[in-house]
Design an enzyme around this catalytic site. Structure first.
Site, mmCIF file in Angstrom:
data_model
loop_
_atom_site.group_PDB
_atom_site.id
_atom_site.type_symbol
_atom_site.label_atom_id
_atom_site.label_comp_id
_atom_site.label_asym_id
_atom_site.label_seq_id
_atom_site.Cartn_x
_atom_site.Cartn_y
_atom_site.Cartn_z
ATOM 1 N N LEU A 62 -2.959 32.325 -11.861
ATOM 2 C CA LEU A 62 -2.190 31.139 -11.262
ATOM 3 C C LEU A 62 -2.505 30.738 -9.613
ATOM 4 O O LEU A 62 -3.334 31.233 -8.825
ATOM 5 C CB LEU A 62 -1.110 30.702 -10.896
ATOM 6 C CG LEU A 62 0.439 31.369 -11.527
ATOM 7 C CD1 LEU A 62 1.684 31.968 -11.468
ATOM 8 C CD2 LEU A 62 -0.179 31.180 -12.858
ATOM 9 N N ALA A 67 -3.677 26.608 -9.339
ATOM 10 C CA ALA A 67 -3.450 24.804 -9.661
ATOM 11 C C ALA A 67 -3.167 24.289 -8.160
ATOM 12 O O ALA A 67 -3.087 23.374 -8.264
ATOM 13 C CB ALA A 67 -2.558 24.582 -10.957
ATOM 14 N N GLY A 68 -2.015 24.669 -7.335
ATOM 15 C CA GLY A 68 -1.914 24.440 -5.834
ATOM 16 C C GLY A 68 -2.319 23.967 -5.809
ATOM 17 O O GLY A 68 -3.570 24.458 -5.288
ATOM 18 N N GLN A 101 -2.759 22.974 -15.794
ATOM 19 C CA GLN A 101 -0.818 21.796 -15.162
ATOM 20 C C GLN A 101 -0.747 20.566 -14.160
ATOM 21 O O GLN A 101 -1.738 20.015 -12.940
ATOM 22 C CB GLN A 101 -0.634 23.668 -14.018
ATOM 23 C CG GLN A 101 0.850 23.120 -13.705
ATOM 24 C CD GLN A 101 1.625 23.890 -12.722
ATOM 25 O OE1 GLN A 101 0.796 24.626 -12.292
ATOM 26 N NE2 GLN A 101 3.205 24.168 -12.745
ATOM 27 N N GLY A 141 6.051 24.105 -10.739
ATOM 28 C CA GLY A 141 6.475 25.855 -10.607
ATOM 29 C C GLY A 141 5.962 26.370 -11.056
ATOM 30 O O GLY A 141 4.989 26.095 -12.186
ATOM 31 N N THR A 142 5.939 27.951 -10.709
ATOM 32 C CA THR A 142 4.902 28.885 -11.960
ATOM 33 C C THR A 142 5.109 29.031 -13.038
ATOM 34 O O THR A 142 4.644 29.584 -14.105
ATOM 35 C CB THR A 142 4.945 30.396 -10.569
ATOM 36 O OG1 THR A 142 6.452 30.744 -11.215
ATOM 37 C CG2 THR A 142 4.767 29.965 -9.319
ATOM 38 N N GLY A 168 11.450 36.388 -1.858
ATOM 39 C CA GLY A 168 12.316 36.044 -2.963
ATOM 40 C C GLY A 168 12.688 38.356 -3.001
ATOM 41 O O GLY A 168 12.084 39.136 -2.860
ATOM 42 N N ASN A 170 8.954 40.833 -3.722
ATOM 43 C CA ASN A 170 8.837 40.031 -4.955
ATOM 44 C C ASN A 170 7.444 39.450 -4.634
ATOM 45 O O ASN A 170 7.057 38.639 -3.776
ATOM 46 C CB ASN A 170 9.400 38.963 -5.486
ATOM 47 C CG ASN A 170 8.606 38.745 -6.865
ATOM 48 O OD1 ASN A 170 7.923 39.287 -7.470
ATOM 49 N ND2 ASN A 170 8.815 38.041 -7.466
ATOM 50 N N HIS A 188 -24.107 24.689 22.181
ATOM 51 C CA HIS A 188 -24.070 25.490 23.212
ATOM 52 C C HIS A 188 -23.197 25.838 24.367
ATOM 53 O O HIS A 188 -22.537 24.710 24.118
ATOM 54 C CB HIS A 188 -25.192 25.514 24.089
ATOM 55 C CG HIS A 188 -25.770 24.659 23.808
ATOM 56 N ND1 HIS A 188 -26.068 22.960 23.165
ATOM 57 C CD2 HIS A 188 -25.892 23.311 25.087
ATOM 58 C CE1 HIS A 188 -26.688 21.755 23.919
ATOM 59 N NE2 HIS A 188 -26.470 22.225 25.014
#
Length: 407
Positions: free
Chosen positions: A6, A8-9, A78, A83-84, A136, A174, A322
């Protein structure tokens, strides 16, 4: 094993670093963050990679092409980051009927743990944390010992997951790494969660009802969602490098510890580098500069005369003029610090430095943390930046200015 990554975010919690590129393409040591995910997947047994792209898709496509380390690569788009579960559903047309693994392209995994996930039946990667309320939390039966990473047997059976519980039933979270049976592809059409997203945890819940899903203990794992976690990711991966000198190092320079100087890079006289450190292609350090801690000097970046850089990431073409100091900070592409610019990285009261993330001031969990600077920002000479300051893309700091608030 076919593997969905994944990527795409947009990575809004990582802004301003993601204002012009997707979070999975942020640099971690010598490659983008998502490339470390792909490497771990290939090493663990991925036979095919399906990368789900969206925000900044062209950057991901350009990096991976159609094959990565001998493994075929496909892309799924996506269009809206809903969402996932929606992301995996976008990849479903690229999957065959068999089991598949899903990994987050903005997380780091240790290869031995990922190998156990690939070799198992239906499973979810698990990790123990001190404060599980922000994650989670897996609900398991009483069999098995998921926390014992030395045990190659099965972990406990997973019966569900509770998102960010106020009273967590355990410290087992998770990791967002899943080994799904082929049947789970039919369960990707889920309803919206309370957050208004289509969650892959709903697919996990259904899988738990139909299969014996096990928690596979991960020995090491890092969710890279915020700027200080990008520093932690670089600390991890720089620690895995071996010394290599392909560029030009002056005879008077001192390299101590693990230091990589890539082809075309130049380390000038009087420089001291204490690794782990990486000086990337066409970068210049010195003369008389001091680089220490887990530091990346990005491609084409410049660390000038009498500059000290400590435990920091300088992205492509960044310049620290510098007589400057940069500690525990992340500088975006084409940043230019004027001579004498100083970064504070420690609060006087000794408390953890706080940083603004999506409009909220939160603790970094670090006693030492400097600044986060967006692409193209410039400071004038003798500017001072306070610990925890965020400078947006293209910001300007006047000569002699003391910056104590985000800009």
């Amino acid at each position: 094993m076919q593997t969905v990554v994944l990527a795409a975010g947009e990575g809004t919690r990582m802004r301003p670093l993601t204002a012009s590129r997707p979070k999975p393409m942020l640099p971690v040591a010598d490659r983008p963050l998502v490339a470390h995910t792909a490497d771990a997947a290939v090493d663990a047994g991925a036979s095919r990679l399906i990368l789900v792209v969206g925000y900044g898709a062209d950057a991901v496509r350009s990096y991976f092409g159609t094959e990565y380390r001998g493994v075929p690569v496909a892309f799924a788009v996506q269009d809206d980051q809903r969402g996932t579960a929606d992301a995996v559903r976008a990849a479903a047309t690229e999957l065959d009927d068999g089991p598949f693994v899903v990994l987050n392209g903005d997380a780091l995994y240790d290869t031995p743990s990922l190998e156990r996930l690939y070799a198992s039946g239906p499973a979810v990667g698990s990790f123990r944390v001190d404060d599980p309320s922000a994650y989670g939390v897996l609900v398991t039966d009483e069999a098995g010992e998921a926390g014992d990473v030395a045990d190659e047997g099965e972990g406990p059976r997973v019966t569900g997951v509770i998102e960010k519980p106020a009273d967590p039933p355990s410290d087992l979270i998770n990791t967002g790494a899943y080994h799904f049976p082929g049947e789970a592809q039919a369960w990707l059409d889920v309803g919206e969660s309370e957050r208004g997203e289509l969650e892959l945890t709903d697919v996990l819940e259904r899988t738990c009802g139909a299969f014996d899903v096990r928690a596979v203990a991960f020995e090491r794992w890092l969710d890279v969602g915020r700027p200080w976690e990008l520093l932690a990711a670089n600390e991890w991966k720089l620690g895995e490098l071996s010394t290599r000198i392909d560029g030009a190092v002056h005879d008077d320079a001192v390299l101590d510890g693990t230091v990589v100087v890539e082809d075309g890079a130049r380390v000038r006289s009087g420089v001291v580098i204490e690794g782990p450190a990486l000086v990337r292609e066409n970068a210049t350090v010195g003369p008389n500069a001091y680089v220490r801690g887990a530091t990346v000097v990005g491609e084409g970046a410049t660390v000038g005369h009498a500059v000290e850089v400590k435990n920091a990431v300088l992205m492509e073409d960044a310049t620290v003029g510098h007589l400057s100091y940069v500690g525990d900070s992340v500088l975006g592409r084409d940043v230019n610090f004027g001579a004498g610019t100083k970064v504070a990285n420690l609060r006087h009261d000794g408390a953890d430095v706080r940083l603004t993330v999506k409009g909220e001031r939160v603790s970094t969990g670090r006693r030492k943390f400097g600044v986060v600077v967006g692409d193209g920002t410039k400071t004038g000479i003798n500017a001072s930046l306070n610990a925890g300051v965020v400078l947006s893309e293209g910001a300007r700091v006047a000569p002699g200015e003391i910056v104590t608030r985000d800009r």
